[in-house]
Design an enzyme around this catalytic site. Sequence first.
Site, short mmCIF file in Angstrom:
data_model
loop_
_atom_site.label_atom_id
_atom_site.label_comp_id
_atom_site.label_asym_id
_atom_site.label_seq_id
_atom_site.Cartn_x
_atom_site.Cartn_y
_atom_site.Cartn_z
N HIS A 163 -0.13 -11.97 -1.84
CA HIS A 163 0.07 -12.30 -3.25
C HIS A 163 0.71 -11.14 -3.97
O HIS A 163 0.64 -10.00 -3.53
CB HIS A 163 -1.25 -12.67 -3.92
CG HIS A 163 -2.31 -11.61 -3.83
ND1 HIS A 163 -3.09 -11.44 -2.70
CD2 HIS A 163 -2.72 -10.65 -4.69
CE1 HIS A 163 -3.93 -10.44 -2.88
NE2 HIS A 163 -3.72 -9.94 -4.09
N CYS A 184 -9.24 -5.71 -7.98
CA CYS A 184 -8.12 -5.32 -7.13
C CYS A 184 -6.90 -5.07 -8.02
O CYS A 184 -6.90 -5.42 -9.20
CB CYS A 184 -7.83 -6.39 -6.08
SG CYS A 184 -7.22 -7.96 -6.74
#
Length: 671
Positions: A66, A185
Amino acid sequence: MSELITAELVLLDADLGNSTSEVIEKLASLVAEQGRATDAGALAADGKAREAKTATGVPGGIAIPHCRSAAVTEPTLAMARLNPKVDFGAKDGEADLVFFIAAPDGADQAHLKLLSKLARALVKKSFTGSLREAQSEAEIVELVREVVADKPAAAPAAAAAPAASEAPAATAGPKKKSIVAVTACPTGIAHTYMAADSLAQTAEEMGVEFAVETQGSSGSTPLDPAVIEAADAVIFAVDVDVRDRGRFAGKPVIQVPVKRGIDEPEKLINDAIAASEDPQARRVPAGPAASTEENKDNESFGAGLKRALLTGVSYMIPFVAGGGLLIALGFLFGGYDITDVADKYLTENTLFNLPDAGFMAYIGAVAFKIGNLSMGFLIPALAGYIAYAYADRPGIAPGFTAGAVAGFMGAGFIGGIVGGLIAGLACRWIGSWNVPRWMRGLMPVVITPLLGSIIASGLMFLFLGGPIAKLTEALNSWLSGMSGAAAAVLGLILGLMMAADLGGPINKVAYSFAVAGLGTASLADNPAPMMIMAAVMAAGMVPPLALALATTVASKLFTEAERENGKAAWLLGAAFISEGAIPFAAADPLRVIPASMVGAGVTGSLIMSFHVISQAPHGGIFVFFAMNNTWPLFLLATLIGTVISAVLVIVLKKYVRKAPVGAAEPAKVAA
């Protein structure tokens, strides 16, 4: 809201190669073929860069590469069921289910919440089992739409601890352990939520009370302070700094990369339980004073210094920009003798008792004085937020005080940096002390600021302020005496720095050097700092203006997205926002940045040679009135640099590259 996934974005039993790079490249091409990205190569590069930071394979044969990318036009999911499987770095082996999450740089909260729902669903075996059994692309799409549907979902078991008033009745046996966690993250799309759910489900299976705070892109709901207070230990499964870490002060802590929250949830919870029973366990430092303490072992002194200096500069700039523009307006409304009469007007006159010079002169005095007072915070703000970068909020007061001492002693910009560093390091050291529990509440608000101020300001007064003041005076004298070739070379260097990284550390160093000198500048006695400010501002305008010109003159060499960015770059460049060139530099750095540096360097050199001045630190052509009578030469130097950079960009793109950007056909994806 457009659909995140369609049947055309699904590949079943596809051979996409034998490496993560090949899979990401082909999925990025698939996204671009569906009109959801402007440049497959740029999207793939962003996806591979994210993969290089942390492998995206997770247990169960799943991978979730991603990224955020300027090439993406709408949030998109591309899914592939691989045959053969590909290793995405999961501990339990290769992945056969790959979801490529492509989000635009400015993805809205609604879309990000849907992406996070998908990530959370991928830790559920029932969902992944259905994906493997699906017989058609349409069936895959329907399964995904069901899990991201905008409807209330059952909260993950144990994901939120009950409030004290709602706690279940006590049962016989030992008290359950209570663990809290934070997951985060870099992109805040996938790993943040998967780690949270993996930990929550494991905690339920282990009979551990558990609450988690996800600090992701789709928003964050802070944990209830009562839940934190009742917790026996905390887990930080993060790849970035934890926001407001001071809430967890004194708690035993386990800090790991976010991916371990997905891969090893049981081990992390057991480690947290063990830490809660160990008096010598590592703990979150008292107060927020060490927000970076947990990562300092992995940060070199140089990296920490760079981070602190950039933090100080970023917080200082609003004082400088606002103050400098107000000073310039003061000169515009009140004339160039406003420096001598402003105090007199403001103490002896009011809006209802105007001075003889009239209304505009009085308004000019007001603007000049506000700006002058704002500029007075330049050095304290710089020092205060350098200290903040090292020690969080307890460092602000000692840093501001040390900066004020530097200003008082004439140590200037250099003194502010030194004072801020000493204050920050001293406060971080004090915050690391192992003090009795009753003292922990006093540390961040009383003890750390008090001792930090004594150490930093004491050293500035007793030992460092005087020598730094003499160095600053010598530097100002040298700058004031610069002329001819020496001034031109300085302008060249500053111009190159402004275009080297377009708003990054090198650019900020050059800009900080310029604005720091404005406080000592004088039209009559010391105009050199104003010349440096003009050189930096004009050079910083060149890259976006040059790219805007290049996209207009040679539009076929640029993608559609770049041509649109070029239209906006006219205004950004004119306003001295160098970052307007970043989209071009990110897509083609080896051509754009060198070309930009050449033009910016020429402009900086010309500005110094022409003796152009700027009393305003920001604003570009919109603060021409702050340049006295030199603004035509300012425009000429900027125009020359813009044309040089634009021509170089066009030449490099046309003759160095084999084909214009975006001309190549996207690679076909294997069925």
